[in-house]
Scaffold this motif. Structure first.
Motif, PDB file in Angstrom:
ATOM      1  N   ASN A 166      31.047  40.380  15.474  1.00 19.76           N
ATOM      2  CA  ASN A 166      31.598  41.602  14.871  1.00 19.76           C
ATOM      3  C   ASN A 166      30.756  42.040  13.669  1.00 19.76           C
ATOM      4  O   ASN A 166      30.489  43.228  13.498  1.00 19.76           O
ATOM      5  CB  ASN A 166      33.061  41.398  14.463  1.00 19.76           C
ATOM      6  CG  ASN A 166      34.002  41.613  15.624  1.00 19.76           C
ATOM      7  OD1 ASN A 166      33.677  42.304  16.583  1.00 19.76           O
ATOM      8  ND2 ASN A 166      35.177  41.012  15.548  1.00 19.76           N
ATOM      9  N   PHE A 167      30.337  41.097  12.847  1.00 20.94           N
ATOM     10  CA  PHE A 167      29.510  41.421  11.684  1.00 20.94           C
ATOM     11  C   PHE A 167      28.177  42.031  12.140  1.00 20.94           C
ATOM     12  O   PHE A 167      27.755  43.062  11.612  1.00 20.94           O
ATOM     13  CB  PHE A 167      29.278  40.150  10.855  1.00 20.94           C
ATOM     14  CG  PHE A 167      28.399  40.366   9.668  1.00 20.94           C
ATOM     15  CD1 PHE A 167      28.888  40.978   8.522  1.00 20.94           C
ATOM     16  CD2 PHE A 167      27.068  39.949   9.689  1.00 20.94           C
ATOM     17  CE1 PHE A 167      28.065  41.178   7.413  1.00 20.94           C
ATOM     18  CE2 PHE A 167      26.243  40.143   8.594  1.00 20.94           C
ATOM     19  CZ  PHE A 167      26.744  40.761   7.452  1.00 20.94           C
ATOM     20  N   ARG A 168      27.538  41.402  13.119  1.00 23.95           N
ATOM     21  CA  ARG A 168      26.252  41.900  13.604  1.00 23.95           C
ATOM     22  C   ARG A 168      26.377  43.276  14.250  1.00 23.95           C
ATOM     23  O   ARG A 168      25.441  44.074  14.197  1.00 23.95           O
ATOM     24  CB  ARG A 168      25.646  40.918  14.617  1.00 23.95           C
ATOM     25  CG  ARG A 168      25.098  39.659  13.991  1.00 23.95           C
ATOM     26  CD  ARG A 168      24.565  38.702  15.024  1.00 23.95           C
ATOM     27  NE  ARG A 168      23.946  37.532  14.395  1.00 23.95           N
ATOM     28  CZ  ARG A 168      23.481  36.496  15.074  1.00 23.95           C
ATOM     29  NH1 ARG A 168      23.550  36.466  16.400  1.00 23.95           N
ATOM     30  NH2 ARG A 168      22.936  35.478  14.425  1.00 23.95           N
ATOM     31  N   GLU A 169      27.521  43.548  14.852  1.00 26.63           N
ATOM     32  CA  GLU A 169      27.739  44.826  15.532  1.00 26.63           C
ATOM     33  C   GLU A 169      28.374  45.872  14.618  1.00 26.63           C
ATOM     34  O   GLU A 169      28.753  46.955  15.073  1.00 26.63           O
ATOM     35  CB  GLU A 169      28.595  44.618  16.792  1.00 26.63           C
ATOM     36  CG  GLU A 169      27.947  43.724  17.847  1.00 26.63           C
ATOM     37  CD  GLU A 169      26.626  44.270  18.359  1.00 26.63           C
ATOM     38  OE1 GLU A 169      26.513  45.502  18.549  1.00 26.63           O
ATOM     39  OE2 GLU A 169      25.687  43.466  18.556  1.00 26.63           O
ATOM     40  N   GLY A 170      28.546  45.540  13.346  1.00 28.96           N
ATOM     41  CA  GLY A 170      29.088  46.493  12.375  1.00 28.96           C
ATOM     42  C   GLY A 170      30.578  46.730  12.514  1.00 28.96           C
ATOM     43  O   GLY A 170      31.093  47.767  12.081  1.00 28.96           O
ATOM     44  N   ARG A 171      31.287  45.780  13.087  1.00 25.90           N
ATOM     45  CA  ARG A 171      32.740  45.894  13.249  1.00 25.90           C
ATOM     46  C   ARG A 171      33.442  45.105  12.151  1.00 25.90           C
ATOM     47  O   ARG A 171      33.151  43.931  11.933  1.00 25.90           O
ATOM     48  CB  ARG A 171      33.184  45.335  14.611  1.00 25.90           C
ATOM     49  CG  ARG A 171      32.646  46.087  15.822  1.00 25.90           C
ATOM     50  CD  ARG A 171      33.427  47.373  15.985  1.00 25.90           C
ATOM     51  NE  ARG A 171      33.231  48.075  17.213  1.00 25.90           N
ATOM     52  CZ  ARG A 171      33.837  47.863  18.364  1.00 25.90           C
ATOM     53  NH1 ARG A 171      34.660  46.858  18.506  1.00 25.90           N
ATOM     54  NH2 ARG A 171      33.614  48.637  19.395  1.00 25.90           N
ATOM     55  N   SER A 172      34.362  45.718  11.468  1.00 24.92           N
ATOM     56  CA  SER A 172      35.130  45.028  10.430  1.00 24.92           C
ATOM     57  C   SER A 172      36.257  44.227  11.058  1.00 24.92           C
ATOM     58  O   SER A 172      36.809  44.606  12.099  1.00 24.92           O
ATOM     59  CB  SER A 172      35.740  46.045   9.454  1.00 24.92           C
ATOM     60  OG  SER A 172      34.722  46.739   8.791  1.00 24.92           O
ATOM     61  N   ASP A 173      36.605  43.123  10.402  1.00 26.29           N
ATOM     62  CA  ASP A 173      37.780  42.365  10.826  1.00 26.29           C
ATOM     63  C   ASP A 173      39.016  43.205  10.574  1.00 26.29           C
ATOM     64  O   ASP A 173      39.080  43.964   9.600  1.00 26.29           O
ATOM     65  CB  ASP A 173      37.896  41.060  10.028  1.00 26.29           C
ATOM     66  CG  ASP A 173      36.790  40.078  10.350  1.00 26.29           C
ATOM     67  OD1 ASP A 173      36.481  39.904  11.546  1.00 26.29           O
ATOM     68  OD2 ASP A 173      36.243  39.465   9.411  1.00 26.29           O
ATOM     69  N   VAL A 174      40.002  43.082  11.423  1.00 26.79           N
ATOM     70  CA  VAL A 174      41.278  43.771  11.245  1.00 26.79           C
ATOM     71  C   VAL A 174      42.275  42.742  10.738  1.00 26.79           C
ATOM     72  O   VAL A 174      42.574  41.753  11.414  1.00 26.79           O
ATOM     73  CB  VAL A 174      41.774  44.415  12.566  1.00 26.79           C
ATOM     74  CG1 VAL A 174      43.146  45.037  12.373  1.00 26.79           C
ATOM     75  CG2 VAL A 174      40.763  45.429  13.074  1.00 26.79           C
ATOM     76  N   SER A 175      42.783  42.969   9.536  1.00 23.65           N
ATOM     77  CA  SER A 175      43.723  42.032   8.933  1.00 23.65           C
ATOM     78  C   SER A 175      45.098  42.132   9.589  1.00 23.65           C
ATOM     79  O   SER A 175      45.550  43.208   9.982  1.00 23.65           O
ATOM     80  CB  SER A 175      43.878  42.323   7.433  1.00 23.65           C
ATOM     81  OG  SER A 175      42.676  42.063   6.766  1.00 23.65           O
ATOM     82  N   TYR A 176      45.746  40.990   9.667  1.00 22.46           N
ATOM     83  CA  TYR A 176      47.141  40.937  10.092  1.00 22.46           C
ATOM     84  C   TYR A 176      47.973  41.640   9.015  1.00 22.46           C
ATOM     85  O   TYR A 176      47.808  41.363   7.821  1.00 22.46           O
ATOM     86  CB  TYR A 176      47.550  39.480  10.266  1.00 22.46           C
ATOM     87  CG  TYR A 176      49.029  39.237  10.443  1.00 22.46           C
ATOM     88  CD1 TYR A 176      49.737  39.833  11.472  1.00 22.46           C
ATOM     89  CD2 TYR A 176      49.708  38.382   9.580  1.00 22.46           C
ATOM     90  CE1 TYR A 176      51.089  39.591  11.630  1.00 22.46           C
ATOM     91  CE2 TYR A 176      51.056  38.134   9.734  1.00 22.46           C
ATOM     92  CZ  TYR A 176      51.744  38.748  10.758  1.00 22.46           C
ATOM     93  OH  TYR A 176      53.082  38.503  10.913  1.00 22.46           O
ATOM     94  N   ARG A 177      48.843  42.553   9.417  1.00 22.51           N
ATOM     95  CA  ARG A 177      49.505  43.430   8.437  1.00 22.51           C
ATOM     96  C   ARG A 177      50.503  42.723   7.533  1.00 22.51           C
ATOM     97  O   ARG A 177      50.832  43.231   6.475  1.00 22.51           O
ATOM     98  CB  ARG A 177      50.163  44.610   9.149  1.00 22.51           C
ATOM     99  CG  ARG A 177      51.389  44.265   9.929  1.00 22.51           C
ATOM    100  CD  ARG A 177      52.082  45.511  10.468  1.00 22.51           C
ATOM    101  NE  ARG A 177      53.006  45.109  11.509  1.00 22.51           N
ATOM    102  CZ  ARG A 177      53.103  45.690  12.673  1.00 22.51           C
ATOM    103  NH1 ARG A 177      52.340  46.717  12.964  1.00 22.51           N
ATOM    104  NH2 ARG A 177      53.959  45.264  13.560  1.00 22.51           N
ATOM    105  N   ARG A 178      51.043  41.612   7.900  1.00 18.86           N
ATOM    106  CA  ARG A 178      52.020  40.914   7.056  1.00 18.86           C
ATOM    107  C   ARG A 178      51.367  39.748   6.293  1.00 18.86           C
ATOM    108  O   ARG A 178      52.010  38.763   5.967  1.00 18.86           O
ATOM    109  CB  ARG A 178      53.172  40.399   7.899  1.00 18.86           C
ATOM    110  CG  ARG A 178      53.929  41.501   8.601  1.00 18.86           C
ATOM    111  CD  ARG A 178      55.196  40.963   9.249  1.00 18.86           C
ATOM    112  NE  ARG A 178      55.714  41.796  10.300  1.00 18.86           N
ATOM    113  CZ  ARG A 178      56.316  42.956  10.150  1.00 18.86           C
ATOM    114  NH1 ARG A 178      56.447  43.477   8.955  1.00 18.86           N
ATOM    115  NH2 ARG A 178      56.791  43.628  11.179  1.00 18.86           N
ATOM    116  N   ASN A 179      50.098  39.889   6.028  1.00 22.53           N
ATOM    117  CA  ASN A 179      49.319  38.851   5.368  1.00 22.53           C
ATOM    118  C   ASN A 179      49.705  38.639   3.914  1.00 22.53           C
ATOM    119  O   ASN A 179      50.151  39.544   3.236  1.00 22.53           O
ATOM    120  CB  ASN A 179      47.827  39.236   5.374  1.00 22.53           C
ATOM    121  CG  ASN A 179      47.058  38.489   6.424  1.00 22.53           C
ATOM    122  OD1 ASN A 179      47.335  37.331   6.696  1.00 22.53           O
ATOM    123  ND2 ASN A 179      46.092  39.153   7.017  1.00 22.53           N
TER     124      ASN A 179
END
Length: 185
Positions: A166-179
């Motif tokens: 994901n980092f190499r492809e420019g995709r951000s991690d999606v956080s779990y909303r109740r984190n």
């Protein structure tokens, strides 16, 4: 050469050493799940168009998974095991190398992103299932404990690999909303 033997027609299979066991035994289900994981890694490799370094590592993982499956089909150490501590050490080195690039995590993320990353997350869950099945086998029978250690680290590897893709492809991690913050670096 015929590949069918008909010896399994009554739900039994032979493990290394010739002992016949039921195909639903913990041991057979464990090495069958390792085989499933190995096949899924093959699917991932076949679809990778970049990251030749990771592709090479995944092929090595396939080799080690084959050894893990063989060890799980081996009912005792007198027949000799193939998976050793060096495999787990190598995997830890890969995880450390992969996690050096993406930003540090402080909270849980959702599986997904790039299609290859999503598949690596799926491989992570298969590795966890295989690990649980190896634990179930170990509760009843002798196993090569290095297989369990390798599978435990392998799920970490797939997580790190997915983040790196994901980092190499420019995709951000999606956080779990109740984190809330769960990782303290």
């Amino acid at each position: 050469m015929k590949i069918y033997t008909k010896t399994g027609d009554k739900g039994q299979t032979s493990i290394i050493g010739g002992e016949k066991v039921m195909k639903c035994s913990d041991r057979v289900v464990a090495y069958g799940t390792i085989d499933e994981l190995n096949s899924y890694v093959g699917v991932i490799i076949s679809q990778m168009k970049s990251s030749p370094d990771m592709k090479k590592d995944l092929v090595e993982i396939q080799q080690i998974l084959f050894d893990c499956g063989t060890d799980m089909a081996t009912p005792n150490s007198s027949k000799g095991y193939r998976t050793d501590a060096a495999s787990t050490t190598w995997l830890e080195e890969c995880v450390d190398k992969y996690l050096a690039s993406p930003p540090l995590l402080k909270e849980f993320i959702l599986p997904g992103g790039d299609p290859i990353a999503a598949q690596l997350h799926m491989a992570r869950t298969i590795a966890r299932r295989a690990e649980r099945l190896v634990v179930a086998t170990a509760m009843e029978e002798e196993i090569n404990e290095e297989v369990l250690k390798f599978l435990n680290r392998l799920s970490d590897y797939f997580f790190a690999a997915a983040r790196l893709i994901n980092f190499r492809e420019g995709r951000s991690d999606v956080s779990y909303r109740r984190n809330s913050q769960v990782f303290y670096n």
